[in-house]
Design an enzyme around this catalytic site. Structure first.
Site, PDB file in Angstrom:
ATOM      1  N   ASP A  12       0.892  -1.200  -0.111  1.00  0.00           N
ATOM      2  CA  ASP A  12      -0.175   0.112  -0.014  1.00  0.00           C
ATOM      3  C   ASP A  12       0.948   1.213   0.104  1.00  0.00           C
ATOM      4  OD1 ASP A  12      -1.433   2.116   0.770  1.00  0.00           O
ATOM      5  OD2 ASP A  12      -2.740   0.983   2.185  1.00  0.00           O
ATOM      6  N   ASN A  26      -5.904  12.730 -11.334  1.00  0.00           N
ATOM      7  CA  ASN A  26      -6.422  13.034 -12.206  1.00  0.00           C
ATOM      8  C   ASN A  26      -6.417  14.550 -12.684  1.00  0.00           C
ATOM      9  OD1 ASN A  26      -8.551  15.050 -10.736  1.00  0.00           O
ATOM     10  ND2 ASN A  26      -9.507  12.843 -10.290  1.00  0.00           N
ATOM     11  N   VAL A  35      -6.031   4.891  -6.090  1.00  0.00           N
ATOM     12  CA  VAL A  35      -4.833   5.346  -5.305  1.00  0.00           C
ATOM     13  C   VAL A  35      -5.087   6.701  -4.807  1.00  0.00           C
ATOM     14  CG1 VAL A  35      -3.192   5.823  -7.015  1.00  0.00           C
ATOM     15  CG2 VAL A  35      -2.617   4.892  -5.012  1.00  0.00           C
ATOM     16  N   ASP A  36      -5.696   7.653  -5.659  1.00  0.00           N
ATOM     17  CA  ASP A  36      -5.644   8.988  -5.254  1.00  0.00           C
ATOM     18  C   ASP A  36      -6.512   9.179  -4.231  1.00  0.00           C
ATOM     19  OD1 ASP A  36      -5.812  11.556  -5.587  1.00  0.00           O
ATOM     20  OD2 ASP A  36      -7.054  11.660  -7.557  1.00  0.00           O
ATOM     21  N   SER A 119      -2.228   4.764 -14.271  1.00  0.00           N
ATOM     22  CA  SER A 119      -3.065   4.535 -15.530  1.00  0.00           C
ATOM     23  C   SER A 119      -3.583   3.052 -15.671  1.00  0.00           C
ATOM     24  CB  SER A 119      -2.317   4.898 -16.744  1.00  0.00           C
ATOM     25  OG  SER A 119      -2.403   6.377 -16.915  1.00  0.00           O
ATOM     26  N   THR A 120      -3.082   2.301 -14.797  1.00  0.00           N
ATOM     27  CA  THR A 120      -3.700   0.666 -15.162  1.00  0.00           C
ATOM     28  C   THR A 120      -4.756   0.413 -14.437  1.00  0.00           C
ATOM     29  OG1 THR A 120      -2.152  -0.368 -13.575  1.00  0.00           O
ATOM     30  CG2 THR A 120      -1.141   0.162 -15.811  1.00  0.00           C
ATOM     31  N   GLY A 121      -5.482   1.300 -13.780  1.00  0.00           N
ATOM     32  CA  GLY A 121      -6.576   1.040 -13.003  1.00  0.00           C
ATOM     33  C   GLY A 121      -7.667   1.402 -13.982  1.00  0.00           C
ATOM     34  N   VAL A 122      -8.532   2.353 -13.162  1.00  0.00           N
ATOM     35  CA  VAL A 122      -9.639   3.091 -13.987  1.00  0.00           C
ATOM     36  C   VAL A 122      -9.561   3.527 -15.279  1.00  0.00           C
ATOM     37  CG1 VAL A 122     -10.999   3.222 -11.839  1.00  0.00           C
ATOM     38  CG2 VAL A 122      -9.975   5.018 -12.762  1.00  0.00           C
ATOM     39  N   TYR A 123      -8.119   3.939 -15.556  1.00  0.00           N
ATOM     40  CA  TYR A 123      -7.736   4.497 -16.911  1.00  0.00           C
ATOM     41  C   TYR A 123      -7.333   3.427 -17.853  1.00  0.00           C
ATOM     42  CZ  TYR A 123      -7.847   9.255 -15.058  1.00  0.00           C
ATOM     43  OH  TYR A 123      -8.067  10.651 -14.605  1.00  0.00           O
TER      44      TYR A 123
HETATM   45  P1  ADP Z   1      -5.666   5.341 -12.671  1.00  0.00           P
HETATM   46  O1  ADP Z   1      -6.592   6.215 -12.868  1.00  0.00           O
HETATM   47  O2  ADP Z   1      -4.251   6.129 -13.099  1.00  0.00           O
HETATM   48  O3  ADP Z   1      -5.598   3.927 -13.588  1.00  0.00           O
HETATM   49  P2  ADP Z   1      -5.935   3.753 -10.300  1.00  0.00           P
HETATM   50  O4  ADP Z   1      -6.086   4.482  -8.740  1.00  0.00           O
HETATM   51  O5  ADP Z   1      -7.542   3.701 -10.712  1.00  0.00           O
HETATM   52  O6  ADP Z   1      -5.614   5.067 -11.053  1.00  0.00           O
HETATM   53  O7  ADP Z   1      -5.235   2.629 -10.417  1.00  0.00           O
HETATM   54  C1  ADP Z   1      -3.859   2.796 -10.468  1.00  0.00           C
HETATM   55  C2  ADP Z   1      -3.096   1.405  -9.774  1.00  0.00           C
HETATM   56  O8  ADP Z   1      -3.025   1.736  -8.468  1.00  0.00           O
HETATM   57  C3  ADP Z   1      -4.073   0.147  -9.650  1.00  0.00           C
HETATM   58  O9  ADP Z   1      -3.119  -0.919 -10.034  1.00  0.00           O
HETATM   59  C4  ADP Z   1      -4.490  -0.090  -8.419  1.00  0.00           C
HETATM   60  O10 ADP Z   1      -4.826  -1.509  -8.116  1.00  0.00           O
HETATM   61  C5  ADP Z   1      -3.697   0.633  -7.580  1.00  0.00           C
HETATM   62  N1  ADP Z   1      -3.766   1.135  -6.172  1.00  0.00           N
HETATM   63  C6  ADP Z   1      -4.952   1.324  -5.616  1.00  0.00           C
HETATM   64  N2  ADP Z   1      -4.806   1.668  -4.260  1.00  0.00           N
HETATM   65  C7  ADP Z   1      -3.812   1.715  -4.283  1.00  0.00           C
HETATM   66  C8  ADP Z   1      -2.886   1.645  -2.831  1.00  0.00           C
HETATM   67  N3  ADP Z   1      -3.178   2.143  -1.721  1.00  0.00           N
HETATM   68  N4  ADP Z   1      -1.385   1.492  -2.925  1.00  0.00           N
HETATM   69  C9  ADP Z   1      -0.718   1.152  -4.206  1.00  0.00           C
HETATM   70  N5  ADP Z   1      -1.516   0.931  -5.225  1.00  0.00           N
HETATM   71  C10 ADP Z   1      -2.787   1.101  -5.275  1.00  0.00           C
END
Ligand code: ADP
Length: 172
Positions: A12, A26, A35-36, A119-123
């Site tokens: 984390d 964003n 993560v934001d 960028s590999t989450g919701v993006y």
């Molecule tokens: P983006 O909008 O850039 O795609 P996201 O937050 O949706 O960003 O996802 C980016 C990555 O961060 C994903 O792999 C997600 O699983 C990861 N993530 C979410 N929470 C945490 C955290 N607390 N620590 C590290 N990585 C995280």
């Protein structure tokens, strides 16, 4: 390529006591999910207050704030590209995120920097491509910046970590 100062861990990012953590933000810089959201919750409302003074950030660029209640001293905010199929400059923009963050980190005297998988989450940026871009951009930057001691990718889940491990192996 010498990659000894690059590490891949699962964890984390809000718990890491490093000079700077990177936020996959964003363009508003006013918080979001993933993560934001986690970074803003852990840092406390003072982080949002400072972010409001920054008036957003363009995709591929970066801005720095203090870490407030986080164990990290700074947060470097970078809006990654949304994946639209690859024909909209997404790959160059993602590389630019990593480079912009590391440039700001170096300018602010940071020696240890942790990144999430931008960028590999919701993006929806494809993980294999994203992991290769991340580690190659970090490695190229480290080559020019011996003062940076360690850059880590902090992967939230095992699947993500496996992709970054492979991308780093390919580089060495
Ligand atoms: P983006 O909008 O850039 O795609 P996201 O937050 O949706 O960003 O996802 C980016 C990555 O961060 C994903 O792999 C997600 O699983 C990861 N993530 C979410 N929470 C945490 C955290 N607390 N620590 C590290 N990585 C995280």
């Amino acid at each position: 390529m010498n990659t000894s100062r690059i590490e891949i861990i699962q964890g984390d990012i809000t718990k890491q006591a490093v000079d700077a953590i990177v936020n996959a933000a964003n363009t508003s810089l006013l918080g979001g999910g993933g993560v934001d959201g986690a970074i803003h919750r852990a840092a406390g409302p003072e982080l949002l207050a400072e972010c409001r003074t920054l008036h957003g950030c363009r995709t591929g660029e970066a801005k720095i704030t203090k870490g407030y209640r986080l164990p990290a001293r700074f947060v470097i905010h970078t809006p990654g590209p949304v994946w639209h199929g690859g024909g909209s400059g997404e790959e160059a923009l993602l590389a630019s995120c990593y480079k912009s963050c590391l440039t700001l980190a170096a300018e602010n005297g940071c020696k240890t920097v942790d990144f999430p998988s931008i960028s590999t989450g919701v993006y929806h940026f494809p993980l294999e491509k994203a992991s290769r871009i991340a580690v190659s951009t970090i490695a190229a930057f480290l080559k020019e910046h011996p003062e940076l001691e360690r850059v880590r990718m902090v992967c939230f889940d095992g699947r993500t970590k496996a992709f970054y491990d492979r991308a780093l192996e390919e580089l060495t």
